[in-house]
Design a protein around this motif. Structure first.
Motif, PDB file in Angstrom:
ATOM      1  N   GLN A  46       0.793  -1.231   0.000  1.00 44.33           N
ATOM      2  CA  GLN A  46       0.000   0.000   0.000  1.00 44.33           C
ATOM      3  C   GLN A  46       0.826   1.283   0.000  1.00 44.33           C
ATOM      4  O   GLN A  46       0.364   2.300  -0.505  1.00 44.33           O
ATOM      5  CB  GLN A  46      -0.952   0.009   1.200  1.00 44.33           C
ATOM      6  CG  GLN A  46      -1.999  -1.079   1.118  1.00 44.33           C
ATOM      7  CD  GLN A  46      -2.992  -1.008   2.249  1.00 44.33           C
ATOM      8  OE1 GLN A  46      -3.401   0.077   2.670  1.00 44.33           O
ATOM      9  NE2 GLN A  46      -3.401  -2.163   2.760  1.00 44.33           N
ATOM     10  N   HIS A  47       2.026   1.242   0.582  1.00 40.60           N
ATOM     11  CA  HIS A  47       2.817   2.473   0.693  1.00 40.60           C
ATOM     12  C   HIS A  47       4.056   2.487  -0.192  1.00 40.60           C
ATOM     13  O   HIS A  47       4.573   3.556  -0.502  1.00 40.60           O
ATOM     14  CB  HIS A  47       3.211   2.724   2.155  1.00 40.60           C
ATOM     15  CG  HIS A  47       2.047   3.142   2.985  1.00 40.60           C
ATOM     16  ND1 HIS A  47       1.738   4.456   3.228  1.00 40.60           N
ATOM     17  CD2 HIS A  47       1.086   2.413   3.589  1.00 40.60           C
ATOM     18  CE1 HIS A  47       0.644   4.517   3.956  1.00 40.60           C
ATOM     19  NE2 HIS A  47       0.228   3.293   4.186  1.00 40.60           N
ATOM     20  N   LYS A  48       4.540   1.332  -0.569  1.00 39.48           N
ATOM     21  CA  LYS A  48       5.745   1.279  -1.392  1.00 39.48           C
ATOM     22  C   LYS A  48       5.458   0.763  -2.799  1.00 39.48           C
ATOM     23  O   LYS A  48       6.362   0.635  -3.613  1.00 39.48           O
ATOM     24  CB  LYS A  48       6.830   0.428  -0.714  1.00 39.48           C
ATOM     25  CG  LYS A  48       7.324   1.025   0.609  1.00 39.48           C
ATOM     26  CD  LYS A  48       8.001   2.353   0.390  1.00 39.48           C
ATOM     27  CE  LYS A  48       8.507   2.967   1.677  1.00 39.48           C
ATOM     28  NZ  LYS A  48       9.218   4.230   1.418  1.00 39.48           N
ATOM     29  N   VAL A  81      14.997 -12.572  -7.460  1.00 36.69           N
ATOM     30  CA  VAL A  81      14.594 -11.923  -6.213  1.00 36.69           C
ATOM     31  C   VAL A  81      15.331 -10.587  -6.090  1.00 36.69           C
ATOM     32  O   VAL A  81      16.556 -10.549  -6.128  1.00 36.69           O
ATOM     33  CB  VAL A  81      14.891 -12.823  -4.992  1.00 36.69           C
ATOM     34  CG1 VAL A  81      14.494 -12.120  -3.699  1.00 36.69           C
ATOM     35  CG2 VAL A  81      14.164 -14.154  -5.107  1.00 36.69           C
ATOM     36  N   ASP A  82      14.573  -9.504  -5.946  1.00 37.49           N
ATOM     37  CA  ASP A  82      15.159  -8.175  -5.763  1.00 37.49           C
ATOM     38  C   ASP A  82      15.230  -7.778  -4.300  1.00 37.49           C
ATOM     39  O   ASP A  82      16.121  -7.038  -3.895  1.00 37.49           O
ATOM     40  CB  ASP A  82      14.344  -7.106  -6.504  1.00 37.49           C
ATOM     41  CG  ASP A  82      14.689  -7.010  -7.973  1.00 37.49           C
ATOM     42  OD1 ASP A  82      15.729  -7.557  -8.389  1.00 37.49           O
ATOM     43  OD2 ASP A  82      13.903  -6.386  -8.715  1.00 37.49           O
ATOM     44  N   VAL A  83      14.264  -8.240  -3.502  1.00 43.14           N
ATOM     45  CA  VAL A  83      14.156  -7.803  -2.100  1.00 43.14           C
ATOM     46  C   VAL A  83      13.912  -9.014  -1.214  1.00 43.14           C
ATOM     47  O   VAL A  83      13.085  -9.865  -1.526  1.00 43.14           O
ATOM     48  CB  VAL A  83      12.988  -6.802  -1.920  1.00 43.14           C
ATOM     49  CG1 VAL A  83      12.893  -6.344  -0.467  1.00 43.14           C
ATOM     50  CG2 VAL A  83      13.127  -5.604  -2.859  1.00 43.14           C
ATOM     51  N   ILE A  84      14.641  -9.055  -0.100  1.00 44.77           N
ATOM     52  CA  ILE A  84      14.420 -10.055   0.939  1.00 44.77           C
ATOM     53  C   ILE A  84      14.090  -9.292   2.222  1.00 44.77           C
ATOM     54  O   ILE A  84      14.786  -8.342   2.578  1.00 44.77           O
ATOM     55  CB  ILE A  84      15.672 -10.912   1.204  1.00 44.77           C
ATOM     56  CG1 ILE A  84      16.099 -11.687  -0.038  1.00 44.77           C
ATOM     57  CG2 ILE A  84      15.440 -11.868   2.369  1.00 44.77           C
ATOM     58  CD1 ILE A  84      17.442 -12.368   0.135  1.00 44.77           C
ATOM     59  N   VAL A  85      13.035  -9.733   2.908  1.00 45.07           N
ATOM     60  CA  VAL A  85      12.640  -9.108   4.166  1.00 45.07           C
ATOM     61  C   VAL A  85      12.672 -10.159   5.268  1.00 45.07           C
ATOM     62  O   VAL A  85      12.126 -11.249   5.096  1.00 45.07           O
ATOM     63  CB  VAL A  85      11.220  -8.501   4.085  1.00 45.07           C
ATOM     64  CG1 VAL A  85      10.849  -7.821   5.401  1.00 45.07           C
ATOM     65  CG2 VAL A  85      11.108  -7.536   2.911  1.00 45.07           C
ATOM     66  N   ALA A 144       9.579   2.539  -7.682  1.00 41.97           N
ATOM     67  CA  ALA A 144      10.283   3.451  -8.593  1.00 41.97           C
ATOM     68  C   ALA A 144      11.716   3.673  -8.142  1.00 41.97           C
ATOM     69  O   ALA A 144      12.649   3.624  -8.959  1.00 41.97           O
ATOM     70  CB  ALA A 144       9.540   4.782  -8.696  1.00 41.97           C
ATOM     71  N   ALA A 145      11.925   3.907  -6.860  1.00 43.45           N
ATOM     72  CA  ALA A 145      13.279   4.116  -6.326  1.00 43.45           C
ATOM     73  C   ALA A 145      14.126   2.848  -6.470  1.00 43.45           C
ATOM     74  O   ALA A 145      15.329   2.924  -6.726  1.00 43.45           O
ATOM     75  CB  ALA A 145      13.219   4.573  -4.875  1.00 43.45           C
ATOM     76  N   LEU A 146      13.493   1.688  -6.305  1.00 44.77           N
ATOM     77  CA  LEU A 146      14.207   0.426  -6.466  1.00 44.77           C
ATOM     78  C   LEU A 146      14.730   0.280  -7.897  1.00 44.77           C
ATOM     79  O   LEU A 146      15.878  -0.062  -8.117  1.00 44.77           O
ATOM     80  CB  LEU A 146      13.315  -0.759  -6.111  1.00 44.77           C
ATOM     81  CG  LEU A 146      13.931  -2.143  -6.343  1.00 44.77           C
ATOM     82  CD1 LEU A 146      15.053  -2.393  -5.351  1.00 44.77           C
ATOM     83  CD2 LEU A 146      12.879  -3.219  -6.231  1.00 44.77           C
ATOM     84  N   LEU A 149      17.629   2.535  -8.367  1.00 40.12           N
ATOM     85  CA  LEU A 149      18.797   2.031  -7.635  1.00 40.12           C
ATOM     86  C   LEU A 149      19.460   0.867  -8.389  1.00 40.12           C
ATOM     87  O   LEU A 149      20.681   0.794  -8.464  1.00 40.12           O
ATOM     88  CB  LEU A 149      18.348   1.568  -6.248  1.00 40.12           C
ATOM     89  CG  LEU A 149      19.407   1.183  -5.234  1.00 40.12           C
ATOM     90  CD1 LEU A 149      20.299   2.369  -4.896  1.00 40.12           C
ATOM     91  CD2 LEU A 149      18.740   0.681  -3.960  1.00 40.12           C
ATOM     92  N   LEU A 150      18.638   0.001  -8.959  1.00 38.28           N
ATOM     93  CA  LEU A 150      19.171  -1.185  -9.643  1.00 38.28           C
ATOM     94  C   LEU A 150      19.609  -0.905 -11.074  1.00 38.28           C
ATOM     95  O   LEU A 150      20.444  -1.632 -11.616  1.00 38.28           O
ATOM     96  CB  LEU A 150      18.126  -2.312  -9.631  1.00 38.28           C
ATOM     97  CG  LEU A 150      17.695  -2.809  -8.252  1.00 38.28           C
ATOM     98  CD1 LEU A 150      16.698  -3.932  -8.396  1.00 38.28           C
ATOM     99  CD2 LEU A 150      18.884  -3.220  -7.410  1.00 38.28           C
ATOM    100  N   ASN A 151      19.069   0.145 -11.675  1.00 39.19           N
ATOM    101  CA  ASN A 151      19.391   0.484 -13.057  1.00 39.19           C
ATOM    102  C   ASN A 151      19.733   1.972 -13.175  1.00 39.19           C
ATOM    103  O   ASN A 151      18.997   2.711 -13.820  1.00 39.19           O
ATOM    104  CB  ASN A 151      18.211   0.158 -13.983  1.00 39.19           C
ATOM    105  CG  ASN A 151      17.818  -1.288 -13.879  1.00 39.19           C
ATOM    106  OD1 ASN A 151      18.623  -2.173 -14.077  1.00 39.19           O
ATOM    107  ND2 ASN A 151      16.565  -1.538 -13.545  1.00 39.19           N
TER     108      ASN A 151
END
Length: 153
Positions: A46-48, A81-85, A144-146, A149-151
């Motif tokens: 919802q927020h990211k 996988v781009d993000v691990i939490v 969008a920021a991800l 950051l990655l590209n």
């Protein structure tokens, strides 16, 4: 009944001592860690603006022949996988050791973004896989920021 977290409030489905997992599409026992996980999933959606369809909870990772699970994995368009939490209960202190727990998954999953939360504190690191460096970020990137950051241009 459940402790307030350092996250926006979400309308989570609770049924007695169970909480609805939108990713696994079933009710689970609402332990303190599960409370954090379900709230954090909603925060990411919802927020990211992370797409729910690319998120998996309790994702199995083969680490040195051992089956481990990361709490949340977020996949990209190429199914990497781009993000691990990693989620901890609110009463669990976030230490270097707890961050190392998710950092070791990077050797297998090659995920560049690592997030550690106990619902009260949140840490986010960017792993430069080419330089083999870890840099902590000031905030958790949205979609969008991800991508930026990655590209980087």
């Amino acid at each position: 009944m459940y402790p307030p977290l350092n996250l926006p409030q979400f309308d989570l489905k609770l049924e007695g001592d169970k909480i609805w997992d939108v990713l696994r599409k079933k009710y689970l026992l609402c332990t303190p860690e599960e409370w954090v996980r379900q709230n954090f999933i909603q925060y990411l959606i919802q927020h990211k603006n992370y797409p729910q369809g690319r998120m998996v909870s309790e994702y199995t990772v083969d680490y040195n022949g051992l089956k481990k699970r990361c709490d949340i994995a977020i996949f990209n368009e190429e199914l990497g996988v781009d993000v691990i939490v990693e989620c901890k209960a609110p009463n669990v202190a976030l230490t270097e050791d707890t961050f190392y727990q998710i950092a070791k998954y990077t050797s297998t999953l090659r995920a560049p973004i690592l997030i550690l939360t106990n619902g009260l504190e949140h840490y986010c690191g960017f792993v430069d896989l080419n330089k083999k460096e870890l840099r902590f970020l000031k905030e958790i990137p949205d979609v969008a920021a991800l991508k930026e950051l990655l590209n980087p241009s």
